[in-house]
Each structure stands twice: as structure tokens, then as C-alpha cells.
Design an enzyme around this catalytic site. Structure first.
Site: not given
Length: 238
Positions: A166-168, A172
Site C-alpha cells: 500500500a505504500d511502497l 520502506n
């Protein structure tokens, strides 16, 4: 995973290995500060705490909303059952990804507290030893062309298993002292059909992240040609 209802308002979810040692205190930063066990912290939507217990490193993260909604309702969510809370789902996803031999942190436990049909939650995972996120790494030195290909190949491994992150973003992705890349922060992520076209949005998000940090930080050592190397590694991964 074992789910224990501690009282009318609180749930504790633990992986088998940690059932006998994790308590609700694990999710309170003050508890670890009192024991002088806090090793560090990082700021994002909220504060993430790094702590040690019995010579092992852990990460404590409380769930926070982002965007405009987060300015009004910072850290509570509508409660529809323990198994659909963000903490439970992330812990379960981490366990599934570990079974697929993918480079993700080890899941430990989650804590959920419900008040007036809304919940707050936190998760504890194992710390990736001697690792640094790529945002901070790239502000010190660049990755080689081969390393960018490794990043691309790693992302492809996840997509081949259907992981929609969801939040690459560059914060991360981690690199440890042994040169291995890892992926972290799976809040709101899910498994879908392997190599689904939708997974291409993960790459678009990562590219936006790289360009954003390059624009904001003159010492951020990334260039557009590095993206070509990443894509080469991504498409060559079998």
C-alpha cells in the site's frame, strides 16, 4: 496466531513463539523507557520505537491515519471485529509472507483497544538487525547499478506472490550490513492475484518517492538512470 481478550475493551494477538512473554505493557513506550530499553525512534505519521528485550531487538509502531482524515481522527478506526483491524491483518500478512520465504520482518504481536465502537492499535515486530532504510542510506552514498537491479528483483519476488504494497516508498526498503534488501511496513497491504496489472502502481509510487526526495534533499544520491537499473532487475527476475 493466538487472540486473547484481556478485558471488555482490549485484545492481545501473539505469534506462538511469543505467547508466554508478550503482555500489554509491550505496547507502551513508557514501559520500555522506564527499563532504559529504548534504543532509538523514528518519526513518520507517529513515532516508531526501537527497543531491546533479552538481547533481541524489536520495533513498536502505533497506527496513525494520514491525509486530511488524520488531522481530525488521528489514531482511531471503526471497529468491526478483531480480525479486520489493521494490526491483526498486518500481523497475519507478515506471517504469510514469511512462509513464502520473502524478506520481511518477523511478526511478534498486536494490541487493540476498543472504545465507543472505535479502536486504537499497535504492532510489535522483530528488528531487522544492522539495517538502514534506503532514504537515509542514499543521503550518505549511492547504490551501485547491481544493487538497484537487486532492489528491482526483490520487488518482483513480492509481485510474483501477489503482494500489493500500500505504500511502497524509499523509506520502506531496508538494506542490512550483509547487503540484503528487505521490505517493511505492510499496513493496508494485501495479497491479490500474482503479477496483477494493479501491482504496477507500486512501482509508480516508488518512483514518485525517489523523485520527491531527490528534489527535497540535494545530498540524496539517486538519478533517473538508477530507475532503469531497477526496472532491468525487476523484469529479469524469474
Amino acid at each position: 496466531m493466538k487472540v486473547v481478550k484481556l478485558n471488555e475493551k482490549e485484545w492481545l494477538v501473539t505469534e506462538k513463539k511469543y505467547r508466554s512473554i508478550v503482555t500489554r505493557d509491550w505496547f507502551d513506550p513508557n514501559y520500555w523507557q522506564q527499563q532504559d530499553a529504548i534504543d532509538g525512534q523514528s518519526l513518520g505519521r507517529g513515532t516508531t520505537y526501537l527497543f531491546s528485550h533479552l538481547n533481541k531487538g524489536y520495533v513498536l509502531r502505533h497506527y496513525r491515519r494520514g491525509g486530511l482524515v488524520g488531522k481530525v481522527i488521528e489514531k482511531s478506526y471503526l471497529f468491526n471485529g478483531i480480525q479486520v483491524t489493521r494490526a491483526y491483518r498486518e500481523l497475519k500478512l507478515l506471517k504469510a509472507l514469511r512462509k513464502k520465504k520473502l524478506p520481511v520482518p518477523k511478526p511478534v504481536a498486536a494490541f487493540v483497544r476498543v472504545e465507543n465502537l472505535r479502536y486504537q492499535a499497535a504492532i510489535v515486530i522483530r528488528l531487522i538487525k544492522n539495517a538502514q532504510d534506503l532514504f537515509h542510506y542514499l543521503r550518505q552514498k549511492p547504490l551501485s547499478e547491481d544493487q538497484w537491479q537487486q532492489v528491482g528483483a526483490m520487488i518482483k519476488q513480492f509481485h510474483e506472490q501477489g503482494l500489493d504494497h500500500a505504500d511502497l516508498n524509499i523509506h520502506n526498503i531496508m538494506l542490512n550490513a550483509k547487503g540484503k534488501f528487505w521490505l517493511i511496513d505492510f499496513d493496508k497491504s494485501e495479497l491479490i492475484r500474482p503479477n496483477h496489472p494493479r501491482l504496477g502502481k507500486n512501482l509508480q509510487r516508488l518512483l514518485r518517492s525517489l523523485r520527491k526526495e531527490k528534489e527535497k534533499h540535494p545530498d540524496f544520491q539517486w538519478q533517473e538512470s538508477d530507475w532503469a537499473a531497477l526496472l532491468l532487475g525487476y523484469h529479469e527476475q524469474q
